[in-house]
Design a protein around this motif. Structure first.
Motif, short mmCIF file in Angstrom:
data_model
loop_
_atom_site.label_atom_id
_atom_site.label_comp_id
_atom_site.label_asym_id
_atom_site.label_seq_id
_atom_site.Cartn_x
_atom_site.Cartn_y
_atom_site.Cartn_z
N SER A 43 0.84 -1.20 0.00
CA SER A 43 0.00 0.00 0.00
C SER A 43 0.87 1.25 0.00
CB SER A 43 -0.95 0.01 1.21
OG SER A 43 -0.23 -0.21 2.41
N HIS A 45 0.97 5.23 1.24
CA HIS A 45 0.36 6.11 2.26
C HIS A 45 0.90 7.53 2.11
CE1 HIS A 45 -1.38 2.73 4.68
NE2 HIS A 45 -0.43 2.07 4.03
N LYS A 46 0.03 8.48 2.37
CA LYS A 46 0.37 9.91 2.23
C LYS A 46 0.41 10.58 3.60
CE LYS A 46 -1.56 14.16 0.14
NZ LYS A 46 -1.89 14.88 1.39
N SER A 50 1.36 8.90 7.78
CA SER A 50 0.79 7.85 6.91
C SER A 50 -0.71 7.68 7.12
CB SER A 50 1.51 6.51 7.16
OG SER A 50 2.87 6.62 6.89
N VAL A 52 -3.28 8.71 5.35
CA VAL A 52 -4.12 8.50 4.18
C VAL A 52 -3.56 7.36 3.34
CG1 VAL A 52 -5.08 9.51 2.08
CG2 VAL A 52 -4.77 10.93 4.13
N GLU A 53 -4.36 6.33 3.15
CA GLU A 53 -3.96 5.25 2.24
C GLU A 53 -4.39 5.63 0.83
OE1 GLU A 53 -3.99 0.72 3.01
OE2 GLU A 53 -5.79 1.09 1.79
N ASN A 69 -7.86 4.92 -3.51
CA ASN A 69 -8.65 5.84 -2.70
C ASN A 69 -9.47 6.75 -3.61
OD1 ASN A 69 -9.22 8.45 -1.25
ND2 ASN A 69 -8.24 7.37 0.45
N TYR A 98 5.27 10.39 0.74
CA TYR A 98 4.53 9.14 0.53
C TYR A 98 5.41 7.96 0.99
CZ TYR A 98 1.18 11.79 -2.29
OH TYR A 98 0.23 12.71 -2.71
N LYS A 101 4.25 0.54 2.10
CA LYS A 101 4.11 -0.47 3.15
C LYS A 101 3.91 -1.83 2.49
CE LYS A 101 1.47 -1.64 7.30
NZ LYS A 101 0.34 -1.26 8.18
N LYS A 115 8.90 1.49 8.93
CA LYS A 115 8.65 2.68 8.13
C LYS A 115 9.92 3.16 7.45
CE LYS A 115 6.03 7.00 8.41
NZ LYS A 115 5.27 7.90 9.31
#
Length: 207
Positions: A43, A45-46, A50, A52-53, A69, A98, A101, A115
């Motif tokens: 995934s 993430h923003k 993190s 927002v996926e 999303n 970004y 993961k 991370k």
């Protein structure tokens, strides 16, 4: 560079910066895994937390699925030891950091990577195209056409006035023409009048 890992560990490496000038970004998540997992999930993430996926992709030995999303246009592709996330129609407000993961879902034990340092995706503003150049061209075309029409109008008026003056002058000369040939009274020939002088008709003056 990804170093060797103990069993059932995942390590992810990302490039630190992506500059996006055409609203499209391709982020590659390289990873190493030496466990026994057969089902995985990756995934994107923003944000620094993190929160927002953006999108994800899951795969196993026979099937792959991907989802994005609602606020993003994103698709993930798995290719051996890396996952490629493609984003398009990005806007300047999506500039952020970004993180990738990677998760080993099955069989147990479940593991995921620590991370990473993440990738800063900088989306440049798209310049707004204005209509000023086109408006300027239209303005000068209009000025040129107006000037041309004014020139021809003036020329035609001058020709007409000149023609009218000539006609008026000719009419004036014709209306003011007088026959200056001397005349003599009837029945009074050879009294000082030339032989070619026409006889004056006095009856024209009788009332």
């Amino acid at each position: 560079f990804l170093p060797s890992l103990p069993e059932n560990k995942i390590l992810v490496a990302q490039r630190p910066l992506l500059i996006v000038a055409n609203k499209t970004a391709t982020l590659v998540c390289n990873y190493t895994y030496n466990g026994t997992g057969k089902e995985f999930r990756a995934s994107l993430h923003k944000g620094t937390d993190s929160a927002v996926e953006v999108c994800f992709i899951s795969w196993n030995t026979t099937k792959t699925s991907s989802n994005s999303n609602k606020g993003f246009n994103c698709q993930g592709i798995h290719d051996k030891d890396k996952v490629i996330f493609s984003l398009w129609n990005m806007s300047a407000d999506q500039t952020d950091i970004y993180f990738c993961k990677i998760e080993a879902m099955y069989p147990p034990p479940y593991v995921y990577n620590e991370k990473s340092n993440g990738t800063v995706i900088h989306v440049k503003e798209t310049p707004i195209r204005t209509q000023e150049p086109q408006s300027a061209i239209s303005y000068w075309v209009m000025v040129a056409v107006t000037g041309l029409l004014a020139f021809y109008s003036t020329l035609i008026t001058a020709v007409f006035i000149n023609y009218w003056k000539k006609m008026k002058k000719n009419s004036y000369h014709q209306s003011n023409y007088m026959n200056m040939t001397p005349r003599h009274p009837p029945h009074q020939k050879n009294k000082g009048y030339p032989s070619y002088a026409p006889t004056r008709d006095y009856t024209a003056y009788r009332s």
